[in-house]
Design a protein around this motif. Structure first.
Motif, PDB file in Angstrom:
ATOM      1  N   VAL A 183       0.844  -1.201   0.000  1.00 17.10           N
ATOM      2  CA  VAL A 183       0.000   0.000   0.000  1.00 17.10           C
ATOM      3  C   VAL A 183       0.876   1.246   0.000  1.00 17.10           C
ATOM      4  O   VAL A 183       0.613   2.213  -0.722  1.00 17.10           O
ATOM      5  N   CYS A 184       1.941   1.230   0.801  1.00 21.88           N
ATOM      6  CA  CYS A 184       2.868   2.367   0.813  1.00 21.88           C
ATOM      7  C   CYS A 184       3.581   2.518  -0.523  1.00 21.88           C
ATOM      8  O   CYS A 184       3.802   3.636  -1.002  1.00 21.88           O
ATOM      9  N   PHE A 185       3.940   1.404  -1.123  1.00 24.43           N
ATOM     10  CA  PHE A 185       4.710   1.463  -2.360  1.00 24.43           C
ATOM     11  C   PHE A 185       3.847   1.803  -3.570  1.00 24.43           C
ATOM     12  O   PHE A 185       4.243   2.613  -4.410  1.00 24.43           O
ATOM     13  N   PHE A 186       2.671   1.166  -3.654  1.00 31.30           N
ATOM     14  CA  PHE A 186       1.905   1.239  -4.910  1.00 31.30           C
ATOM     15  C   PHE A 186       0.502   1.800  -4.763  1.00 31.30           C
ATOM     16  O   PHE A 186      -0.240   1.872  -5.747  1.00 31.30           O
ATOM     17  N   GLY A 187       0.109   2.194  -3.562  1.00 31.50           N
ATOM     18  CA  GLY A 187      -1.213   2.763  -3.369  1.00 31.50           C
ATOM     19  C   GLY A 187      -2.216   1.736  -2.879  1.00 31.50           C
ATOM     20  O   GLY A 187      -2.003   0.524  -2.947  1.00 31.50           O
ATOM     21  N   THR A 192      -3.954  -3.633  -1.846  1.00 26.53           N
ATOM     22  CA  THR A 192      -4.960  -4.490  -1.215  1.00 26.53           C
ATOM     23  C   THR A 192      -5.697  -5.357  -2.233  1.00 26.53           C
ATOM     24  O   THR A 192      -6.666  -6.033  -1.882  1.00 26.53           O
ATOM     25  N   ASN A 193      -5.239  -5.359  -3.475  1.00 25.01           N
ATOM     26  CA  ASN A 193      -5.871  -6.150  -4.535  1.00 25.01           C
ATOM     27  C   ASN A 193      -5.768  -7.644  -4.202  1.00 25.01           C
ATOM     28  O   ASN A 193      -4.674  -8.181  -4.028  1.00 25.01           O
ATOM     29  N   SER A 194      -6.896  -8.317  -4.106  1.00 22.23           N
ATOM     30  CA  SER A 194      -6.913  -9.730  -3.708  1.00 22.23           C
ATOM     31  C   SER A 194      -6.229 -10.632  -4.727  1.00 22.23           C
ATOM     32  O   SER A 194      -5.811 -11.753  -4.388  1.00 22.23           O
ATOM     33  N   GLU A 195      -6.119 -10.189  -5.976  1.00 20.26           N
ATOM     34  CA  GLU A 195      -5.412 -10.972  -6.990  1.00 20.26           C
ATOM     35  C   GLU A 195      -3.899 -10.761  -6.907  1.00 20.26           C
ATOM     36  O   GLU A 195      -3.125 -11.668  -7.243  1.00 20.26           O
ATOM     37  N   LEU A 196      -3.484  -9.574  -6.465  1.00 16.70           N
ATOM     38  CA  LEU A 196      -2.059  -9.256  -6.452  1.00 16.70           C
ATOM     39  C   LEU A 196      -1.351  -9.649  -5.157  1.00 16.70           C
ATOM     40  O   LEU A 196      -0.156  -9.961  -5.186  1.00 16.70           O
ATOM     41  N   ILE A 197      -2.057  -9.638  -4.029  1.00 21.50           N
ATOM     42  CA  ILE A 197      -1.404  -9.990  -2.759  1.00 21.50           C
ATOM     43  C   ILE A 197      -0.718 -11.353  -2.845  1.00 21.50           C
ATOM     44  O   ILE A 197       0.452 -11.496  -2.459  1.00 21.50           O
ATOM     45  N   PRO A 198      -1.387 -12.397  -3.370  1.00 21.44           N
ATOM     46  CA  PRO A 198      -0.687 -13.685  -3.512  1.00 21.44           C
ATOM     47  C   PRO A 198       0.515 -13.598  -4.450  1.00 21.44           C
ATOM     48  O   PRO A 198       1.513 -14.297  -4.252  1.00 21.44           O
ATOM     49  N   VAL A 199       0.429 -12.744  -5.467  1.00 19.36           N
ATOM     50  CA  VAL A 199       1.551 -12.582  -6.396  1.00 19.36           C
ATOM     51  C   VAL A 199       2.756 -11.998  -5.673  1.00 19.36           C
ATOM     52  O   VAL A 199       3.888 -12.484  -5.806  1.00 19.36           O
ATOM     53  N   TYR A 200       2.515 -10.933  -4.897  1.00 22.93           N
ATOM     54  CA  TYR A 200       3.608 -10.325  -4.135  1.00 22.93           C
ATOM     55  C   TYR A 200       4.251 -11.347  -3.192  1.00 22.93           C
ATOM     56  O   TYR A 200       5.478 -11.476  -3.123  1.00 22.93           O
ATOM     57  N   LYS A 201       3.416 -12.067  -2.453  1.00 28.91           N
ATOM     58  CA  LYS A 201       3.927 -13.034  -1.474  1.00 28.91           C
ATOM     59  C   LYS A 201       4.661 -14.182  -2.156  1.00 28.91           C
ATOM     60  O   LYS A 201       5.741 -14.594  -1.714  1.00 28.91           O
ATOM     61  N   ASP A 202       4.075 -14.711  -3.213  1.00 30.14           N
ATOM     62  CA  ASP A 202       4.697 -15.844  -3.910  1.00 30.14           C
ATOM     63  C   ASP A 202       6.034 -15.447  -4.516  1.00 30.14           C
ATOM     64  O   ASP A 202       6.991 -16.228  -4.495  1.00 30.14           O
ATOM     65  N   PHE A 203       6.086 -14.247  -5.076  1.00 28.58           N
ATOM     66  CA  PHE A 203       7.342 -13.806  -5.686  1.00 28.58           C
ATOM     67  C   PHE A 203       8.429 -13.662  -4.626  1.00 28.58           C
ATOM     68  O   PHE A 203       9.545 -14.151  -4.798  1.00 28.58           O
ATOM     69  N   ALA A 204       8.099 -12.988  -3.518  1.00 30.72           N
ATOM     70  CA  ALA A 204       9.084 -12.819  -2.451  1.00 30.72           C
ATOM     71  C   ALA A 204       9.546 -14.166  -1.911  1.00 30.72           C
ATOM     72  O   ALA A 204      10.738 -14.386  -1.671  1.00 30.72           O
ATOM     73  N   ALA A 205       8.600 -15.096  -1.738  1.00 25.49           N
ATOM     74  CA  ALA A 205       8.943 -16.410  -1.193  1.00 25.49           C
ATOM     75  C   ALA A 205       9.757 -17.234  -2.187  1.00 25.49           C
ATOM     76  O   ALA A 205      10.697 -17.940  -1.802  1.00 25.49           O
ATOM     77  N   SER A 206       9.417 -17.158  -3.485  1.00 27.19           N
ATOM     78  CA  SER A 206      10.106 -17.991  -4.475  1.00 27.19           C
ATOM     79  C   SER A 206      11.551 -17.543  -4.671  1.00 27.19           C
ATOM     80  O   SER A 206      12.461 -18.380  -4.733  1.00 27.19           O
ATOM     81  N   ILE A 207      11.797 -16.242  -4.746  1.00 29.58           N
ATOM     82  CA  ILE A 207      13.171 -15.765  -4.872  1.00 29.58           C
ATOM     83  C   ILE A 207      13.927 -16.020  -3.566  1.00 29.58           C
ATOM     84  O   ILE A 207      15.092 -16.429  -3.562  1.00 29.58           O
ATOM     85  N   GLY A 208      13.240 -15.813  -2.434  1.00 29.58           N
ATOM     86  CA  GLY A 208      13.864 -16.083  -1.148  1.00 29.58           C
ATOM     87  C   GLY A 208      14.249 -17.539  -0.975  1.00 29.58           C
ATOM     88  O   GLY A 208      15.232 -17.863  -0.305  1.00 29.58           O
ATOM     89  N   ASP A 273       2.701   7.656  -2.645  1.00 23.70           N
ATOM     90  CA  ASP A 273       3.257   6.308  -2.700  1.00 23.70           C
ATOM     91  C   ASP A 273       4.463   6.294  -3.624  1.00 23.70           C
ATOM     92  O   ASP A 273       4.733   7.253  -4.359  1.00 23.70           O
ATOM     93  N   SER A 274       5.192   5.202  -3.591  1.00 17.70           N
ATOM     94  CA  SER A 274       6.425   5.098  -4.362  1.00 17.70           C
ATOM     95  C   SER A 274       6.170   4.929  -5.857  1.00 17.70           C
ATOM     96  O   SER A 274       7.031   5.272  -6.669  1.00 17.70           O
ATOM     97  N   LEU A 275       5.024   4.391  -6.207  1.00 21.02           N
ATOM     98  CA  LEU A 275       4.679   4.301  -7.630  1.00 21.02           C
ATOM     99  C   LEU A 275       4.619   5.692  -8.236  1.00 21.02           C
ATOM    100  O   LEU A 275       5.150   5.936  -9.326  1.00 21.02           O
ATOM    101  N   GLN A 276       4.002   6.623  -7.517  1.00 21.95           N
ATOM    102  CA  GLN A 276       3.926   7.990  -8.023  1.00 21.95           C
ATOM    103  C   GLN A 276       5.305   8.629  -8.081  1.00 21.95           C
ATOM    104  O   GLN A 276       5.629   9.361  -9.035  1.00 21.95           O
ATOM    105  N   ALA A 277       6.149   8.334  -7.090  1.00 22.94           N
ATOM    106  CA  ALA A 277       7.517   8.867  -7.108  1.00 22.94           C
ATOM    107  C   ALA A 277       8.261   8.379  -8.348  1.00 22.94           C
ATOM    108  O   ALA A 277       9.033   9.126  -8.959  1.00 22.94           O
ATOM    109  N   TYR A 278       8.018   7.142  -8.723  1.00 26.02           N
ATOM    110  CA  TYR A 278       8.642   6.614  -9.948  1.00 26.02           C
ATOM    111  C   TYR A 278       8.067   7.315 -11.186  1.00 26.02           C
ATOM    112  O   TYR A 278       8.811   7.736 -12.087  1.00 26.02           O
ATOM    113  N   LEU A 279       6.761   7.459 -11.244  1.00 18.77           N
ATOM    114  CA  LEU A 279       6.136   8.099 -12.409  1.00 18.77           C
ATOM    115  C   LEU A 279       6.602   9.544 -12.565  1.00 18.77           C
ATOM    116  O   LEU A 279       6.678  10.050 -13.697  1.00 18.77           O
ATOM    117  N   ASN A 280       6.906  10.198 -11.473  1.00 18.04           N
ATOM    118  CA  ASN A 280       7.387  11.587 -11.545  1.00 18.04           C
ATOM    119  C   ASN A 280       8.723  11.698 -12.262  1.00 18.04           C
ATOM    120  O   ASN A 280       9.114  12.781 -12.688  1.00 18.04           O
TER     121      ASN A 280
END
Length: 493
Positions: A183-187, A192-208, A273-280
């Motif tokens: 939420v801090c990073f991307f808004g 809080t997107n129910s489709e993306l939360i598992p993506v974030y977690k799975d990616f962090a866990a798989s690389i970890g 959020d950090s997404l906006q900082a990147y877009l700037n």
């Protein structure tokens, strides 16, 4: 055409190449030259595997015994090749001298840049945190407290009336941290997107999984694992699948934000959020590089969710292991935050005044590090001369004996083998402060720029747990990091 990574031909290629690489590492690429007075080599029984089994079985005992038998500088044959180990006297040398490279040492086992996708962009992970997160820490704190509160409402319950056993505390913490961080990073919408939360977690866990060597092959035969990872992430990269999923939900939001930026100009009220900082950073007359954007998002996800989850979970278990410290932590919390603060109103200044909690976190970090860690390769000098007349040639991978750092009375004070939650109260050694006595966040040019965000996120999460629940191990359960935990509502504890 898709590549079958489990086909006999692919596996044979990996095996043959790995054996060749191992032979090279043990001769030309290792310590094959006899002209140097090399530090003593820890005795081992198994060819190729060396001391890896002994180290994995009991890292602390292995490291302490090796130090006592061979001295402060020694070599060890594990994770596929011979490496050097040095103690606290050489921490500054390793971290501050550009002749030593962490990146080159890591490449001997895996190429994180390839796994994340940053090797295909101009992104620098350290710079991402330094530029689009740390400067905005104060404004993230109320957001974190709000979303973390909702996360524990969802994961444990806001008004549970009876004890609740959480079978996997690390999964609970990862879910809560993933939501708050993103939420801090991307808004709010993407975080809080129910489709993306598992993506974030799975990616962090798989690389970890790869980075932390979570399989026997990764731990015992890194040369084989490295080759396998190269094939996996270059010929059929799973990161590309995560990247596509993130872009599916992110690009509509990006297009809408950029439309408003163009139409409203200075009247545009940008999200914090950090997404906006990147877009700037992207001129409005140029398209957004979608590959770079998604890579930036996944990189932030990995470095923040993976490490913060791990460290918060360690602190959570320490609350259960050392309940004698909880009353004073609660007293400090009430004095600094009040009784009704979990509504997004907590401030950065308030968190800075939680000195006992800060000390508890630093002590948890101090007592949870790997015994031999933080490898750096000698790349900028032909040979490194050490006390005792020992010499390490260029190309040697040198590790830090963190037992010698974290359990030294000289660096940590009296009784360093004991967990003392108040060890750093009244000192200037905050949980995010780095130095030769605290290298959990690195040091020098490799110091983690996201450590301030991480520590304050941990403070809020732990404060919420302390306020709401009494945490202990279930009756009959072993008090280990990985056991279930019993969350009892504080009002009935």
């Amino acid at each position: 055409m898709a590549v079958d990574l489990l086909s006999p031909q692919a596996l044979a290629t990996v095996l043959i190449s790995a054996v060749s690489l191992i032979v090279w590492r043990l001769t030309v690429g290792g310590f094959g030259s006899r002209k140097y007075k090399l530090p003593p080599l820890v005795e081992y029984k198994w060819p190729i595997l060396g001391s890896t089994f002994d180290f994995i079985k009991d890292p602390t005992a292995f490291t302490v015994n090796s130090y006592e038998k061979y001295g402060p500088v020694f070599r060890v044959y594990f994770r596929g090749y011979v490496q050097a180990v040095v103690g606290k006297e050489h921490v500054r040398d390793i971290f501050l001298n550009p002749a030593f490279s962490y990146e080159e040492a890591v490449k001997d086992e895996f190429r994180l840049a390839d796994m994340l996708g940053t090797s295909q962009t101009d992104l620098e992970p350290h710079r991402l945190f330094a530029v689009i997160i740390t400067p905005f820490l104060a404004r993230f704190i109320p957001v974190l407290s709000n979303v973390l509160t909702r996360g524990f409402d969802r994961g444990v319950g806001a008004d549970i009336q009876a004890p609740l056993q959480v079978e996997s505390p690390s999964n609970l913490i990862m879910d809560v941290i993933a939501r708050a961080t993103t939420v801090c990073f991307f808004g709010e919408e993407l975080g809080t997107n129910s489709e993306l939360i598992p993506v974030y977690k799975d990616f962090a866990a798989s690389i970890g999984h790869f980075v932390n060597r979570k399989s026997p092959v990764l731990a015992l035969l890194p040369s084989v694992a490295k080759l396998y990872m190269w094939v996996k992430f270059n010929l059929s990269s799973p990161t590309a699948v995560y990247r596509a999923k993130v872009l599916q939900y992110t690009m509509p939001i990006v297009h809408e934000r950029r439309r408003l930026m163009k139409e409203l100009g200075d009247e545009y009220d940008p999200p914090l959020d950090s997404l906006q900082a990147y877009l700037n950073t992207v001129p409005l007359d140029q398209p957004v590089n979608e590959h770079e954007l998604a890579t930036m998002m996944l990189t932030l996800v990995f470095f923040s969710i993976h490490t913060t989850t791990k460290r918060t979970t360690i602190c959570l278990y320490n609350l259960a292991k050392y309940p004698q410290y909880v009353p004073e932590l609660l007293e400090e919390q009430r004095a600094v935050l009040g009784d009704d603060w979990a509504d997004g109103t907590v401030t950065l200044d308030q968190l800075k005044n939680l000195s006992k909690l800060d000390s508890f976190i630093r002590e948890s970090l101090r007592t949870s590090g790997r015994s031999i860690a933080l490898p750096h390769k000698i790349v900028g000098m032909d040979e490194w001369h050490l006390p005792g007349g020992y010499v390490l040639p260029k190309g040697t991978v040198v590790n830090i004996n963190t037992e010698d750092v974290y359990y030294s009375p000289e660096l940590q004070g009296p009784n360093p083998r004991e967990f003392n939650a108040w060890r750093f109260v009244g000192t200037d050694k905050g949980a995010a402060r780095i130095g030769p006595d605290m290298i959990a966040f690195g040091l020098g040019r490799h110091a983690c720029p996201g450590r301030f965000f991480a520590v304050h996120e941990m403070k809020i999460a732990l404060s919420l747990i302390l306020k709401r629940y009494s945490v202990r191990f279930p009756d009959g359960a072993k008090p280990t990091d990985g056991s279930p935990l019993l969350f009892t509502p504080r009002k009935t504890a």
